[in-house]
Design a protein around this motif. Structure first.
Motif, PDB file in Angstrom:
ATOM      1  N   LEU A   1      -6.321  17.326  -4.341  1.00  0.00           N
ATOM      2  CA  LEU A   1      -5.468  18.463  -4.694  1.00  0.00           C
ATOM      3  C   LEU A   1      -5.986  19.758  -4.081  1.00  0.00           C
ATOM      4  O   LEU A   1      -5.224  20.536  -3.497  1.00  0.00           O
ATOM      5  CB  LEU A   1      -5.405  18.589  -6.220  1.00  0.00           C
ATOM      6  N   LEU A   2      -7.293  19.987  -4.195  1.00  0.00           N
ATOM      7  CA  LEU A   2      -7.875  21.232  -3.701  1.00  0.00           C
ATOM      8  C   LEU A   2      -7.887  21.309  -2.181  1.00  0.00           C
ATOM      9  O   LEU A   2      -7.861  22.396  -1.608  1.00  0.00           O
ATOM     10  CB  LEU A   2      -9.295  21.385  -4.247  1.00  0.00           C
TER      11      LEU A   2
ATOM     12  N   ALA B   1       0.832  -1.210   0.000  1.00  0.00           N
ATOM     13  CA  ALA B   1       0.000   0.000   0.000  1.00  0.00           C
ATOM     14  C   ALA B   1       0.859   1.248   0.000  1.00  0.00           C
ATOM     15  O   ALA B   1       0.624   2.188   0.742  1.00  0.00           O
ATOM     16  CB  ALA B   1      -0.956   0.000   1.202  1.00  0.00           C
ATOM     17  N   ARG B   2       1.868   1.250  -0.839  1.00  0.00           N
ATOM     18  CA  ARG B   2       2.768   2.400  -0.927  1.00  0.00           C
ATOM     19  C   ARG B   2       2.119   3.498  -1.769  1.00  0.00           C
ATOM     20  O   ARG B   2       1.706   3.278  -2.886  1.00  0.00           O
ATOM     21  CB  ARG B   2       4.100   1.978  -1.553  1.00  0.00           C
ATOM     22  N   ASN B   3       1.998   4.695  -1.213  1.00  0.00           N
ATOM     23  CA  ASN B   3       1.399   5.837  -1.891  1.00  0.00           C
ATOM     24  C   ASN B   3       2.513   6.721  -2.428  1.00  0.00           C
ATOM     25  O   ASN B   3       3.271   7.317  -1.658  1.00  0.00           O
ATOM     26  CB  ASN B   3       0.515   6.617  -0.912  1.00  0.00           C
ATOM     27  N   LEU B   4       2.632   6.818  -3.764  1.00  0.00           N
ATOM     28  CA  LEU B   4       3.655   7.649  -4.385  1.00  0.00           C
ATOM     29  C   LEU B   4       3.088   8.990  -4.831  1.00  0.00           C
ATOM     30  O   LEU B   4       3.729   9.737  -5.571  1.00  0.00           O
ATOM     31  CB  LEU B   4       4.282   6.929  -5.582  1.00  0.00           C
ATOM     32  N   ASP B   5       1.863   9.297  -4.394  1.00  0.00           N
ATOM     33  CA  ASP B   5       1.222  10.581  -4.695  1.00  0.00           C
ATOM     34  C   ASP B   5       1.080  10.797  -6.194  1.00  0.00           C
ATOM     35  O   ASP B   5       1.268  11.894  -6.711  1.00  0.00           O
ATOM     36  CB  ASP B   5       1.990  11.744  -4.069  1.00  0.00           C
ATOM     37  N   THR B   6       0.801   9.718  -6.937  1.00  0.00           N
ATOM     38  CA  THR B   6       0.547   9.851  -8.367  1.00  0.00           C
ATOM     39  C   THR B   6      -0.901  10.275  -8.567  1.00  0.00           C
ATOM     40  O   THR B   6      -1.717  10.232  -7.652  1.00  0.00           O
ATOM     41  CB  THR B   6       0.779   8.522  -9.098  1.00  0.00           C
ATOM     42  N   SER B   7      -1.238  10.695  -9.778  1.00  0.00           N
ATOM     43  CA  SER B   7      -2.595  11.165 -10.041  1.00  0.00           C
ATOM     44  C   SER B   7      -3.584  10.014 -10.164  1.00  0.00           C
ATOM     45  O   SER B   7      -4.782  10.222 -10.175  1.00  0.00           O
ATOM     46  CB  SER B   7      -2.618  11.988 -11.338  1.00  0.00           C
ATOM     47  N   GLY B   8      -3.082   8.790 -10.272  1.00  0.00           N
ATOM     48  CA  GLY B   8      -3.976   7.648 -10.433  1.00  0.00           C
ATOM     49  C   GLY B   8      -3.867   6.682  -9.281  1.00  0.00           C
ATOM     50  O   GLY B   8      -4.381   6.905  -8.196  1.00  0.00           O
ATOM     51  N   ILE B   9      -3.168   5.590  -9.519  1.00  0.00           N
ATOM     52  CA  ILE B   9      -3.058   4.542  -8.510  1.00  0.00           C
ATOM     53  C   ILE B   9      -2.313   5.049  -7.281  1.00  0.00           C
ATOM     54  O   ILE B   9      -1.357   5.805  -7.374  1.00  0.00           O
ATOM     55  CB  ILE B   9      -2.360   3.307  -9.095  1.00  0.00           C
ATOM     56  N   GLN B  10      -2.764   4.623  -6.111  1.00  0.00           N
ATOM     57  CA  GLN B  10      -2.161   5.084  -4.871  1.00  0.00           C
ATOM     58  C   GLN B  10      -1.858   3.934  -3.920  1.00  0.00           C
ATOM     59  O   GLN B  10      -1.753   4.131  -2.722  1.00  0.00           O
ATOM     60  CB  GLN B  10      -3.106   6.093  -4.203  1.00  0.00           C
TER      61      GLN B  10
ATOM     62  N   ASP C   1      -3.716  24.079 -11.765  1.00  0.00           N
ATOM     63  CA  ASP C   1      -2.317  24.417 -11.489  1.00  0.00           C
ATOM     64  C   ASP C   1      -1.369  23.455 -12.213  1.00  0.00           C
ATOM     65  O   ASP C   1      -0.400  22.951 -11.640  1.00  0.00           O
ATOM     66  CB  ASP C   1      -2.040  24.419  -9.984  1.00  0.00           C
ATOM     67  N   ASN C   2      -1.704  23.205 -13.499  1.00  0.00           N
ATOM     68  CA  ASN C   2      -0.897  22.362 -14.399  1.00  0.00           C
ATOM     69  C   ASN C   2      -0.843  20.885 -13.990  1.00  0.00           C
ATOM     70  O   ASN C   2      -0.021  20.126 -14.505  1.00  0.00           O
ATOM     71  CB  ASN C   2       0.535  22.911 -14.529  1.00  0.00           C
ATOM     72  N   ILE C   3      -1.715  20.477 -13.073  1.00  0.00           N
ATOM     73  CA  ILE C   3      -1.824  19.067 -12.689  1.00  0.00           C
ATOM     74  C   ILE C   3      -3.109  18.511 -13.284  1.00  0.00           C
ATOM     75  O   ILE C   3      -4.181  19.095 -13.136  1.00  0.00           O
ATOM     76  CB  ILE C   3      -1.826  18.890 -11.157  1.00  0.00           C
ATOM     77  N   LYS C   4      -3.006  17.370 -13.989  1.00  0.00           N
ATOM     78  CA  LYS C   4      -4.154  16.777 -14.670  1.00  0.00           C
ATOM     79  C   LYS C   4      -5.325  16.547 -13.712  1.00  0.00           C
ATOM     80  O   LYS C   4      -5.149  15.991 -12.623  1.00  0.00           O
ATOM     81  CB  LYS C   4      -3.771  15.442 -15.311  1.00  0.00           C
ATOM     82  N   ALA C   5      -6.497  16.975 -14.129  1.00  0.00           N
ATOM     83  CA  ALA C   5      -7.714  16.722 -13.361  1.00  0.00           C
ATOM     84  C   ALA C   5      -8.253  15.353 -13.762  1.00  0.00           C
ATOM     85  O   ALA C   5      -9.232  15.234 -14.500  1.00  0.00           O
ATOM     86  CB  ALA C   5      -8.741  17.817 -13.616  1.00  0.00           C
ATOM     87  N   THR C   6      -7.578  14.301 -13.307  1.00  0.00           N
ATOM     88  CA  THR C   6      -7.910  12.939 -13.728  1.00  0.00           C
ATOM     89  C   THR C   6      -9.343  12.565 -13.386  1.00  0.00           C
ATOM     90  O   THR C   6     -10.064  12.011 -14.197  1.00  0.00           O
ATOM     91  CB  THR C   6      -6.946  11.935 -13.073  1.00  0.00           C
ATOM     92  N   ASN C   7      -9.770  12.864 -12.171  1.00  0.00           N
ATOM     93  CA  ASN C   7     -11.123  12.577 -11.718  1.00  0.00           C
ATOM     94  C   ASN C   7     -11.394  13.392 -10.466  1.00  0.00           C
ATOM     95  O   ASN C   7     -10.514  14.094  -9.962  1.00  0.00           O
ATOM     96  CB  ASN C   7     -11.322  11.078 -11.456  1.00  0.00           C
TER      97      ASN C   7
END
Length: 466
Positions: A440-441, A202-211, A427-433
């Protein structure tokens, strides 16, 4: 003779005394001096598995032999048009030149009729996909479906024989410290096997998708992406997806999508044609000593609920702000990665037993997961929701969040222009969902400005700052 009998009796008594003392000192309760409060405790021989580095103790050959025949080489051929404005201006050349790009990676055969799972980034933008088996036979592959959020893709080849395949293991049962093998095709080499242990779950790398990654120290290099991470029985516990390195090559750790997540995505694609995502309907964050101190609570582990989504399963089950989730079904929850990783293996309408702490007391509630498309959040008077398949097709995009409603008084005059638009980045970060955007907000201060890029109903891209 009498003297000899006396000596024999003394010797016998001495031996018995020595043996009894030894048994009392070393054999009582498997502890030194036989005391329960002893500092040193000897584990019984049956405790755990016999683990060591010697080949006689840990044998990887069977698992390696089973896996290398199920791991394939994936060749991704994409073409793009390169234009030369100078040539077009002076010589009237039009249409540009076609440039071919080739990428490579790995994949894992998961059925005898040719279904293959790999990473989405391995086959992204491919116009042709070629699969080479371990026996050097090559086939053209068809893309069945993808999930960019979880970086998983499903391919299919039509082979002239039944193929060897890998069985899925339960990745929730994987233990930290367990031996694993990474099998793939690094640097365009044929199936390569490396060994290591599970370093973390359960390692969270703070990616925009899988966490929720499985972290391992088995060597993984470019080309390994999409390959298999297996246990010592040769069962699939993960799909190798990335490395953490400044150079792009292996430096100590690598990461894999857990097999439970990958299997759920594959089953969704095969059954529904897309990924069915269920949501719990809560927002918040994981606890630690600092967060607990600020919140004024004693618990330092778990997921703290800061907000419950209206009409969600969590709200209907009675969860409220301030509750601390500590378990989902039988899985302990101490981080956000624990929670998101487990929920990502579930579908809408699945029922999850949520164990939570409220005012120091442990409670359990049955929560029916909601459909992800209905998940919404609000920020600065802008209510957001996930885009659906119709929006994706209409605007030719695979990510974004839609502006559902405007309640901000300063933006009300622009309501007709903004409502229905799709936000592409913040802020230039993809709004994936919505989940990604909400996370982010939540890090933004109330008075902090935000730069938003969006696409309007006419397909035009523009930017605003609020």
């Amino acid at each position: 003779m009498k003297r000899f009998s006396s000596l024999f009796l003394v010797s016998l008594l001495s031996g018995a005394t020595t043996l009894g003392a030894y048994k009392m000192l070393f054999d009582g309760n498997n502890s030194f001096l036989g005391r329960e409060n002893s500092v040193v405790t000897l584990a019984p021989n049956s405790f755990g598995r016999n683990v060591g580095l010697a080949a006689e103790t840990v044998d990887f050959t069977e698992a390696a032999d089973k896996t290398i025949h199920t791991v394939v080489h994936v060749k991704n051929v994409s073409r793009r048009t390169i234009s030369n404005p100078m040539l077009e201006f002076f010589y009237g050349y039009g249409g540009g030149q076609q440039q071919e790009q080739v990428g490579t990676g790995s994949g894992v055969i998961i059925s005898e009729d040719g279904y293959i799972v790999t990473n989405n980034h391995v086959i992204k933008d491919a116009s042709e996909i070629e699969i080479t088996l371990n026996n050097k036979k090559s086939y053209k592959a068809k893309l069945i479906g993808t999930d960019s959020k979880m970086d998983i893709a499903l391919l299919k080849i039509d082979a002239d024989e039944k193929l060897p395949y890998t069985a899925f293991a339960n990745s929730d049962s994987v233990k930290v410290g367990e031996w694993v093998l990474a099998v793939g095709n690094p640097y365009n080499l044929t199936s390569t096997v490396t060994a290591g242990i599970v370093s973390a779950k359960a390692r969270n790398l703070d990616t925009s998708g899988i966490q929720s990654f499985i972290q391992t120290d088995a060597a993984v290099n470019p080309g390994n992406s999409g390959g298999a991470l297996v246990n010592t029985r040769g069962e699939l516990i993960g799909i190798n997806t990335m490395i953490s390195s400044m150079t792009g090559s292996y430096v100590g750790y690598s990461f894999a999508v857990p097999s439970n997540n990958a299997r759920k995505i594959v089953e969704d694609i095969m059954e529904f044609g897309n990924v069915q995502r269920g949501i719990l309907g809560v927002e918040g964050g994981e606890l630690n000593s600092n967060a607990s101190k600020e919140l004024g609570i004693s618990e330092t582990q778990g997921f703290y609920i800061n907000k419950v989504t209206p009409k969600s399963g969590a709200q209907k089950a009675g969860l409220t702000k301030g509750d601390i989730i500590v378990k989902l079904d039988d899985q302990s929850i101490s981080t956000f990665a624990d929670l998101s990783g487990y929920i990502n293996t579930k579908r809408p309408n699945d029922i999850v037993q949520v164990t939570y702490i409220r005012e120091g007391k442990s409670k359990t509630a049955s929560v029916t997961l909601s459909k992800n498309e209905f998940f919404s959040t609000e920020f600065k008077g802008i209510e957001l929701e996930n885009i659906d398949a119709i929006d994706k097709k209409k605007f030719k995009i695979d990510y974004g969040v839609k502006i559902k409603n405007i309640t901000n008084e300063n933006l009300m005059q622009y309501q007709n222009e903004l409502q229905g638009n799709i936000i592409l980045s913040i802020d230039n970060i993809k709004a994936t969902n919505v989940e990604t955007v909400s996370k982010l907000l939540n890090k933004k201060d109330e008075g902090q400005s935000v730069r938003i890029e969006m696409i309007n109903k006419n397909g035009e891209i523009f930017r605003i700052i609020i």
